[in-house]
Write a protein that holds these residues in place. Structure first.
Motif, PDB file in Angstrom:
ATOM      1  N   LYS A  16       0.833  -1.204   0.000  1.00 22.52           N
ATOM      2  CA  LYS A  16       0.000   0.000   0.000  1.00 22.52           C
ATOM      3  C   LYS A  16       0.870   1.257   0.000  1.00 22.52           C
ATOM      4  O   LYS A  16       0.568   2.244  -0.693  1.00 22.52           O
ATOM      5  N   SER A  17       1.945   1.224   0.784  1.00 21.04           N
ATOM      6  CA  SER A  17       2.847   2.375   0.830  1.00 21.04           C
ATOM      7  C   SER A  17       3.478   2.625  -0.533  1.00 21.04           C
ATOM      8  O   SER A  17       3.559   3.776  -0.998  1.00 21.04           O
ATOM      9  N   ILE A  18       3.927   1.558  -1.176  1.00 19.03           N
ATOM     10  CA  ILE A  18       4.566   1.682  -2.490  1.00 19.03           C
ATOM     11  C   ILE A  18       3.576   2.234  -3.513  1.00 19.03           C
ATOM     12  O   ILE A  18       3.910   3.117  -4.319  1.00 19.03           O
ATOM     13  N   ALA A  19       2.345   1.738  -3.481  1.00 13.49           N
ATOM     14  CA  ALA A  19       1.326   2.200  -4.435  1.00 13.49           C
ATOM     15  C   ALA A  19       0.984   3.674  -4.235  1.00 13.49           C
ATOM     16  O   ALA A  19       0.629   4.375  -5.183  1.00 13.49           O
ATOM     17  N   ALA A  20       1.117   4.153  -2.997  1.00 12.27           N
ATOM     18  CA  ALA A  20       0.748   5.540  -2.696  1.00 12.27           C
ATOM     19  C   ALA A  20       1.860   6.530  -3.020  1.00 12.27           C
ATOM     20  O   ALA A  20       1.604   7.734  -3.146  1.00 12.27           O
ATOM     21  N   ALA A  21       3.098   6.056  -3.159  1.00 10.47           N
ATOM     22  CA  ALA A  21       4.257   6.953  -3.173  1.00 10.47           C
ATOM     23  C   ALA A  21       4.265   7.915  -4.353  1.00 10.47           C
ATOM     24  O   ALA A  21       4.375   9.140  -4.171  1.00 10.47           O
ATOM     25  N   PHE A  22       4.179   7.407  -5.574  1.00 10.71           N
ATOM     26  CA  PHE A  22       4.291   8.294  -6.732  1.00 10.71           C
ATOM     27  C   PHE A  22       3.154   9.322  -6.783  1.00 10.71           C
ATOM     28  O   PHE A  22       3.420  10.519  -6.988  1.00 10.71           O
ATOM     29  N   GLY A  68      33.507 -15.751   9.423  1.00 14.58           N
ATOM     30  CA  GLY A  68      34.230 -14.836   8.538  1.00 14.58           C
ATOM     31  C   GLY A  68      33.601 -14.704   7.163  1.00 14.58           C
ATOM     32  O   GLY A  68      34.284 -14.320   6.202  1.00 14.58           O
ATOM     33  N   LYS A  69      32.320 -15.005   7.060  1.00 11.59           N
ATOM     34  CA  LYS A  69      31.634 -14.907   5.772  1.00 11.59           C
ATOM     35  C   LYS A  69      31.086 -13.499   5.566  1.00 11.59           C
ATOM     36  O   LYS A  69      30.819 -12.780   6.524  1.00 11.59           O
ATOM     37  N   PRO A  70      30.910 -13.072   4.312  1.00 14.40           N
ATOM     38  CA  PRO A  70      30.402 -11.714   4.062  1.00 14.40           C
ATOM     39  C   PRO A  70      28.969 -11.544   4.543  1.00 14.40           C
ATOM     40  O   PRO A  70      28.149 -12.468   4.457  1.00 14.40           O
ATOM     41  N   VAL A  71      28.712 -10.378   5.077  1.00 13.85           N
ATOM     42  CA  VAL A  71      27.359  -9.992   5.482  1.00 13.85           C
ATOM     43  C   VAL A  71      27.041  -8.724   4.678  1.00 13.85           C
ATOM     44  O   VAL A  71      27.145  -7.607   5.163  1.00 13.85           O
ATOM     45  N   ASN A  72      26.726  -8.939   3.418  1.00 18.30           N
ATOM     46  CA  ASN A  72      26.576  -7.807   2.513  1.00 18.30           C
ATOM     47  C   ASN A  72      25.231  -7.117   2.680  1.00 18.30           C
ATOM     48  O   ASN A  72      24.245  -7.731   3.096  1.00 18.30           O
ATOM     49  N   ALA A  73      25.223  -5.832   2.362  1.00 24.15           N
ATOM     50  CA  ALA A  73      23.969  -5.110   2.208  1.00 24.15           C
ATOM     51  C   ALA A  73      23.462  -5.368   0.790  1.00 24.15           C
ATOM     52  O   ALA A  73      24.036  -6.158   0.041  1.00 24.15           O
ATOM     53  N   GLY A  74      22.396  -4.728   0.432  1.00 23.71           N
ATOM     54  CA  GLY A  74      21.865  -4.883  -0.914  1.00 23.71           C
ATOM     55  C   GLY A  74      21.171  -3.609  -1.343  1.00 23.71           C
ATOM     56  O   GLY A  74      20.975  -2.683  -0.557  1.00 23.71           O
ATOM     57  N   ARG A  75      20.814  -3.566  -2.613  1.00 24.65           N
ATOM     58  CA  ARG A  75      20.070  -2.437  -3.160  1.00 24.65           C
ATOM     59  C   ARG A  75      18.874  -2.979  -3.925  1.00 24.65           C
ATOM     60  O   ARG A  75      18.853  -4.145  -4.316  1.00 24.65           O
ATOM     61  N   CYS A  76      17.887  -2.126  -4.116  1.00 24.12           N
ATOM     62  CA  CYS A  76      16.732  -2.550  -4.905  1.00 24.12           C
ATOM     63  C   CYS A  76      16.163  -1.360  -5.656  1.00 24.12           C
ATOM     64  O   CYS A  76      16.451  -0.194  -5.336  1.00 24.12           O
ATOM     65  N   TYR A  77      15.356  -1.668  -6.655  1.00 24.11           N
ATOM     66  CA  TYR A  77      14.654  -0.609  -7.380  1.00 24.11           C
ATOM     67  C   TYR A  77      13.342  -1.148  -7.911  1.00 24.11           C
ATOM     68  O   TYR A  77      13.135  -2.362  -8.069  1.00 24.11           O
ATOM     69  N   LEU A  78      12.447  -0.229  -8.188  1.00 26.42           N
ATOM     70  CA  LEU A  78      11.161  -0.529  -8.806  1.00 26.42           C
ATOM     71  C   LEU A  78      10.802   0.687  -9.648  1.00 26.42           C
ATOM     72  O   LEU A  78      10.666   1.802  -9.110  1.00 26.42           O
ATOM     73  N   LEU A  79      10.682   0.488 -10.958  1.00 28.45           N
ATOM     74  CA  LEU A  79      10.378   1.604 -11.841  1.00 28.45           C
ATOM     75  C   LEU A  79       8.933   2.052 -11.686  1.00 28.45           C
ATOM     76  O   LEU A  79       8.044   1.261 -11.321  1.00 28.45           O
ATOM     77  N   ARG A  80       8.674   3.321 -11.972  1.00 28.90           N
ATOM     78  CA  ARG A  80       7.334   3.879 -11.817  1.00 28.90           C
ATOM     79  C   ARG A  80       6.283   3.033 -12.541  1.00 28.90           C
ATOM     80  O   ARG A  80       5.218   2.739 -11.980  1.00 28.90           O
ATOM     81  N   GLU A  81       6.592   2.627 -13.774  1.00 27.29           N
ATOM     82  CA  GLU A  81       5.606   1.901 -14.555  1.00 27.29           C
ATOM     83  C   GLU A  81       5.346   0.488 -14.034  1.00 27.29           C
ATOM     84  O   GLU A  81       4.392  -0.169 -14.463  1.00 27.29           O
ATOM     85  N   GLU A  82       6.167   0.022 -13.125  1.00 25.48           N
ATOM     86  CA  GLU A  82       5.983  -1.312 -12.562  1.00 25.48           C
ATOM     87  C   GLU A  82       5.117  -1.324 -11.308  1.00 25.48           C
ATOM     88  O   GLU A  82       4.726  -2.398 -10.834  1.00 25.48           O
ATOM     89  N   VAL A  83       4.832  -0.153 -10.773  1.00 20.23           N
ATOM     90  CA  VAL A  83       4.053  -0.070  -9.543  1.00 20.23           C
ATOM     91  C   VAL A  83       2.586  -0.210  -9.874  1.00 20.23           C
ATOM     92  O   VAL A  83       2.059   0.491 -10.740  1.00 20.23           O
ATOM     93  N   GLN A  84       1.923  -1.077  -9.191  1.00 14.78           N
ATOM     94  CA  GLN A  84       0.493  -1.334  -9.416  1.00 14.78           C
ATOM     95  C   GLN A  84      -0.350  -0.699  -8.329  1.00 14.78           C
ATOM     96  O   GLN A  84       0.048  -0.635  -7.189  1.00 14.78           O
TER      97      GLN A  84
END
Length: 251
Positions: free
Chosen positions: A141-147, A235-251
């Protein structure tokens, strides 16, 4: 500088583009809280000017209480840790808004690996407030409201082209560590994921409250904590990550 002089310099820094003043050794968390209170005043003023509903502003400013409680819990002091000064500078700009479960802020795209985006494009940086369950339906719901929200209340900015986020919660180790099919796993599945660097300190800060933990003494009271500590011990990596969602992909 004295604490009083530093306070005045920081209050001037909040609405500026200047580098942050250095903090004296005598600075403590109670002084940071005084800066945060001014950031909250600036945020209310700017969002009122834009006509943003006051309930949105007050929901966004729950961050003051969240980080005050975190400071008391982890440092045993009244106030807010100075490492959050940059975060509350964003608050002071008025461009950060909490829309239900998630927060979004108008930002400038700086990566170089998202199809269809170029450096300098306007995007919505997504942030995940603490102290609430990661309810996936509420996140949707938050994602749908953002744009629509930012199009309405920030018409002086170019329309944002995507939602982007960087977080320890997006690391590729997280689904297995927290539980495949669990809320963190399903949250990641809402987006396109991109790699980021090793960041155990970030994960530890949000999972335990401290950037550095001792696996021999740190609490192992949740599955995520146990598995995170196991990764660090191995001693294993604990990586962060990134993400994206294009405007046209938001429902």
């Amino acid at each position: 500088m004295t604490n009083d002089e530093t306070l005045q310099a920081l209050l001037a820094w909040l609405p500026s583009e200047n580098p942050r003043p250095e903090l004296p050794e005598t600075w403590d968390d109670s002084w940071t809280l005084r800066v945060v209170e001014e950031a909250a005043r600036l945020e209310r003023a700017e969002q009122t000017r834009r006509g943003i509903p006051p309930e949105i502003t007050e929901a966004t400013l729950q961050d003051v209480g969240i980080w005050s409680r975190h400071c008391q819990r982890t440092r045993g002091t009244e106030g807010i840790a100075d490492q959050h000064l940059g975060w509350f500078k964003l608050h002071a700009s008025g461009r950060l808004c909490r829309l239900g479960r998630l927060q979004f802020a108008i930002e400038t795209y700086t990566w170089d690996d998202v199809p269809g985006l170029e450096k300098g494009d306007t995007v919505l940086g997504m942030h995940i407030p603490a102290e609430a369950p990661l309810d996936i339906d509420e996140c949707k719901k938050s994602i749908a409201a953002a744009f629509p929200f930012f199009d309405t209340y920030f018409p002086d900015f170019p329309p944002a082209k995507a939602i982007v986020c960087s977080s320890w919660m997006l690391g590729d180790w997280v689904p297995e560590a927290a539980g495949v099919g669990g809320s963190l796993d399903r949250f990641q599945q809402l987006f396109h994921l991109l790699p980021s660097g090793n960041s155990p300190g970030s994960a530890c800060y949000f999972v335990f409250g401290y950037r550095e933990v001792d696996p021999a003494t740190a609490p192992r009271d949740t599955r995520l904590r146990r598995n995170l500590l196991d990764l660090i011990e191995a001693g294993k990596p604990v990586n962060a990550g990134r993400c994206y969602l294009l405007r046209e992909e938001v429902q």
